[in-house]
Write a protein that holds these residues in place. Structure first.
Motif: not given
Lengths: 219, 219
Positions: B176-182
């Protein structure tokens, strides 16, 4: 929590500036999907913003045709130009450890007109090598070589306890913009800008936002 | 430009939330220098904020003694507790390339109570290995294993064109939590939060802020 220091550097509000790369990524995604036209309302809906906010933000980059819609490609060009992605910008990197090496390998910088010229490390075994095509120099050559290269940007990927010393060296070498990955507060003169990318803090903020969300739903 | 999606998750204003890790880093630096007491004005001066802003921000974490000053250690404890750094939080990482591996090696997460349980990659040669002590699994096991591990957080370090697909898989596995580097806009359901860490965009924002600063000075 990337932050520039509080030097007022532009008429554009900071929250707007922070949203611009997000619009750009969104529009590039839409273009890749074959979308040619869009509107402030459509952008707002997908990015969970208000249409008024989107219109105001885009007005800063010179795009003002809210009623007739926007050409996706034109909007991308305007954003790229405004953000200076079409000017090459040179940087040096200090700290060729895991994160530093990952950044040396990162092709994404070139897409944004950014170029890492060289890296520095205290590990003598690294000096003289090339990593992902970039030359690595001994840390004691940092000031001299950075000044000679004339790089305006510096990237700090050293452990927190060395970051201020490295920052001072970069500033004395003439660097005026610093991207700091060390989880530490850097003190710089007023004419130098710092942006902090504290990756662990980003995760912690995500985690704490989730907790608040769940507390709110459960109550 | 790290951004959570626009889900309202707390009464705390977002700019305040974003500043909290900055206060924490600053106070940890001051404590390491031997400083025991501080004040909103001193913090404001060093961080180039206003004292009123600092007082307001710190009031959210339960610290309200502006006139008598603050104990640095107490303030650090309050901030750590507020940000949930004392709760362990589990994550999976998708994309064990250069950046992904650098994050697997990063000790900073543990300081913040965060733990990467496992990583996934489409490179079959990596599956079954351990990198920096973390197990790497084949990408086709992502949904099943993530659901079984019950990890609430996901880290995306895959190329942009694969990011949405990976994101969908994480969401279906219960993340339910996403750290997105893209560098791409991710579409998620309302109950999922995304924070974007677009490193190249941070550099570009730094570069464009510098340009604005110089234009302003030259004019």
């Amino acid at each position: 929590m990337p932050e520039t220091s509080a030097v007022s550097c532009s008429a554009i509000p900071r929250p707007t500036l922070e949203r611009l790369p997000r619009y750009l990524n969104y529009l590039r995604t839409r273009r890749a999907e074959g979308c040619e036209q869009t509107s402030s309302s459509a952008i707002a809906q997908d990015l969970k913003l208000t249409a008024i906010q989107v219109r105001k933000d885009l007005a800063y980059v010179g795009s003002g045709k809210p009623r007739t819609g926007h050409s996706v490609s034109e909007l991308i060009d305007q954003l790229e130009s405004f953000l200076g992605y079409d000017d090459a910008k040179d940087a040096v990197l200090v700290g060729a450890g895991h994160l530093g090496q990952a950044l040396l390998a990162y092709h994404g910088f070139a897409d944004y007109g950014l170029n890492i010229l060289a890296a520095f490390d205290t590990d003598e075994a690294l000096a003289g090598q090339r990593i992902h095509g970039k030359p690595i120099f001994a840390a004691d050559r940092l000031i001299h070589l950075t000044a000679r290269l004339g790089a305006p940007l510096g990237i700090i990927t050293v452990p927190a306890k060395y970051a201020q010393d490295v920052c001072d060296q970069l500033v004395s070498a003439g660097v005026c913009g610093i991207l700091n990955f060390a989880p530490v507060h850097l003190t710089v003169p007023d004419n130098v800008l710092v942006r902090n990318v504290d990756i662990a803090a980003q995760m912690a903020l995500l985690s704490s936002s989730l907790r608040e969300l769940h507390i709110k739903r459960d109550s």
